[in-house]
Design a protein around this motif. Structure first.
Motif, PDB file in Angstrom:
ATOM      1  N   LEU A 139       0.765  -1.163  -0.050  1.00  0.00           N
ATOM      2  CA  LEU A 139       0.105  -0.077   0.037  1.00  0.00           C
ATOM      3  C   LEU A 139       0.824   1.130   0.021  1.00  0.00           C
ATOM      4  O   LEU A 139       1.886   1.407   0.636  1.00  0.00           O
ATOM      5  CB  LEU A 139      -0.992  -0.032   1.190  1.00  0.00           C
ATOM      6  N   VAL A 140       0.487   2.182  -0.664  1.00  0.00           N
ATOM      7  CA  VAL A 140       1.147   3.399  -1.108  1.00  0.00           C
ATOM      8  C   VAL A 140       0.239   4.469  -0.629  1.00  0.00           C
ATOM      9  O   VAL A 140      -0.842   4.790  -0.962  1.00  0.00           O
ATOM     10  CB  VAL A 140       1.927   3.669  -2.434  1.00  0.00           C
ATOM     11  N   THR A 141       0.906   5.369   0.472  1.00  0.00           N
ATOM     12  CA  THR A 141      -0.008   6.584   0.700  1.00  0.00           C
ATOM     13  C   THR A 141       0.947   7.685   1.133  1.00  0.00           C
ATOM     14  O   THR A 141       2.457   7.640   1.240  1.00  0.00           O
ATOM     15  CB  THR A 141      -0.812   6.180   1.974  1.00  0.00           C
ATOM     16  N   ASN A 142       0.577   8.899   1.370  1.00  0.00           N
ATOM     17  CA  ASN A 142       1.262  10.114   1.892  1.00  0.00           C
ATOM     18  C   ASN A 142       0.913  10.309   3.274  1.00  0.00           C
ATOM     19  O   ASN A 142      -0.018   9.695   3.784  1.00  0.00           O
ATOM     20  CB  ASN A 142       0.998  11.308   0.964  1.00  0.00           C
ATOM     21  N   PRO A 143       1.662  11.046   4.170  1.00  0.00           N
ATOM     22  CA  PRO A 143       1.400  11.144   5.450  1.00  0.00           C
ATOM     23  C   PRO A 143       0.431  12.249   5.822  1.00  0.00           C
ATOM     24  O   PRO A 143       0.741  13.215   6.437  1.00  0.00           O
ATOM     25  CB  PRO A 143       2.978  11.444   6.187  1.00  0.00           C
ATOM     26  N   GLU A 144      -0.519  12.163   5.017  1.00  0.00           N
ATOM     27  CA  GLU A 144      -1.776  13.363   5.334  1.00  0.00           C
ATOM     28  C   GLU A 144      -3.017  12.721   5.387  1.00  0.00           C
ATOM     29  O   GLU A 144      -3.218  11.512   4.936  1.00  0.00           O
ATOM     30  CB  GLU A 144      -1.577  14.179   3.744  1.00  0.00           C
ATOM     31  N   LEU A 145      -3.804  13.296   6.146  1.00  0.00           N
ATOM     32  CA  LEU A 145      -4.989  12.452   6.704  1.00  0.00           C
ATOM     33  C   LEU A 145      -5.934  12.180   5.521  1.00  0.00           C
ATOM     34  O   LEU A 145      -6.726  10.953   5.648  1.00  0.00           O
ATOM     35  CB  LEU A 145      -5.980  13.622   7.583  1.00  0.00           C
ATOM     36  N   PRO A 146      -6.061  12.792   4.452  1.00  0.00           N
ATOM     37  CA  PRO A 146      -6.979  12.404   3.455  1.00  0.00           C
ATOM     38  C   PRO A 146      -6.439  11.064   2.812  1.00  0.00           C
ATOM     39  O   PRO A 146      -7.352  10.304   2.255  1.00  0.00           O
ATOM     40  CB  PRO A 146      -7.105  13.628   2.300  1.00  0.00           C
ATOM     41  N   ALA A 147      -5.238  11.066   2.600  1.00  0.00           N
ATOM     42  CA  ALA A 147      -4.708   9.961   1.869  1.00  0.00           C
ATOM     43  C   ALA A 147      -4.487   8.854   2.893  1.00  0.00           C
ATOM     44  O   ALA A 147      -4.970   7.911   2.277  1.00  0.00           O
ATOM     45  CB  ALA A 147      -3.153  10.132   1.555  1.00  0.00           C
ATOM     46  N   VAL A 148      -4.229   9.128   3.989  1.00  0.00           N
ATOM     47  CA  VAL A 148      -4.420   7.899   4.884  1.00  0.00           C
ATOM     48  C   VAL A 148      -5.709   7.247   5.158  1.00  0.00           C
ATOM     49  O   VAL A 148      -5.982   6.068   5.307  1.00  0.00           O
ATOM     50  CB  VAL A 148      -3.581   8.225   6.249  1.00  0.00           C
ATOM     51  N   THR A 149      -6.561   8.258   5.241  1.00  0.00           N
ATOM     52  CA  THR A 149      -8.045   7.702   5.180  1.00  0.00           C
ATOM     53  C   THR A 149      -8.585   6.929   4.253  1.00  0.00           C
ATOM     54  O   THR A 149      -9.021   5.730   4.333  1.00  0.00           O
ATOM     55  CB  THR A 149      -9.295   9.002   5.457  1.00  0.00           C
ATOM     56  N   ASP A 150      -8.188   7.530   2.890  1.00  0.00           N
ATOM     57  CA  ASP A 150      -8.227   6.598   1.628  1.00  0.00           C
ATOM     58  C   ASP A 150      -7.627   5.175   1.610  1.00  0.00           C
ATOM     59  O   ASP A 150      -8.139   4.037   1.140  1.00  0.00           O
ATOM     60  CB  ASP A 150      -8.027   7.416   0.460  1.00  0.00           C
TER      61      ASP A 150
END
Length: 261
Positions: A139-150
């Motif tokens: 899983l790839v994400t950024n350390p920002e709430l919208p990205a982590v939520t998704d």
């Protein structure tokens, strides 16, 4: 030879999923592993664009339509891995039977050690079809709430399907106070952070030059992180001990509950 299908997934676009797929494939190839990189984003494929190839006579889309053989759609890349591209044509998706993906992935596993699949972002039918046929998910994400939520949605879906999410690649990390903490993200997603990739100005150069950053900047910290990721993928040692961080993350979890998760 029986390989492994690793789907590189993300909850939203723009987090660096394709960059991760390309660099992981390149790093594994540099380590002497046999790799087939698949552009599993059937409607908006970008892998070829990252690697300097835009026109393929035969693509995965053609194989899914039953118009070409799998062997004819696989190309050898100069960097040491093989590529199964998607079609850039806007008309190429209409006749695709995504149920054929299972057989295609099984056939690919007989050809190499690792099948790295760059999935479409989000939870559309296209990405779900790819996830259902994975052996495991990165899983790839950024350390920002919208990205982590998704990203949390991908973890939830993968659990429902029964596909393990082995690790998280935390991408575009900045040295400021606005990113979510690493432990908070790890606890929230209930998945270990396998790699931390700092935001790197040379990523734009890599896209411009159409070569992975592990090749154009091989001594950079970013390249080192991708090589570390490749070693962890090969060893299977994704897991780190996730400590109980309920108190630290109570605010984040309450936000997610408020969003209906």
């Amino acid at each position: 030879m029986t390989g492994k299908v690793i789907v590189v997934s993300s909850g939203k676009g723009g987090v660096g999923k394709t960059t991760t797929s390309v660099n992981l494939s390149s790093a594994l190839a540099k380590h002497g592993k046999s790799v087939i990189l698949v552009d599993g984003n059937l409607t908006t494929p970008n892998v070829g664009l990252h690697l300097g190839f835009t026109k393929f006579p035969i693509t995965l889309n053609d194989v899914l339509k039953g118009e070409a053989s799998l062997a004819d759609a696989i190309y050898i890349h100069p960097l040491g891995f093989k590529l199964l591209p998607g079609s850039l044509s806007v008309r190429s998706f209409s006749e695709i039977n995504s149920r054929k993906l299972k057989k295609i992935f099984n056939d690919l596993k007989e050809m190499c050690e690792y099948v790295i699949v760059d999935s479409a972002a989000g939870l559309g039918n296209e990405s779900i079809s790819v996830l259902k046929n994975a052996d495991e998910v990165l899983l790839v994400t950024n350390p920002e709430l919208p990205a982590v939520t998704d990203a949390f949605k991908i973890v939830t879906l993968a659990k429902e399907i029964g596909i393990p999410v082995r690790g998280v690649v935390l991408n575009k990390v900045r040295k400021d106070n606005f990113d979510l903490g690493l432990r908070a993200i790890e606890s929230l997603l209930e998945t270990p952070i396998t790699s931390v990739i700092m935001e790197d100005k040379h990523m734009r150069e890599a896209v411009y030059r159409k070569r992975p950053i592990v090749h154009i900047r091989p001594k950079s910290e970013t390249a080192r992180q991708y090589h570390q990721l490749a070693r962890r993928v090969h060893s299977g040692e994704y897991q780190r001990k996730i400590q109980d961080l309920e108190k630290e993350n109570s605010l984040l979890k309450s936000i997610l509950r408020g969003l209906g998760f």
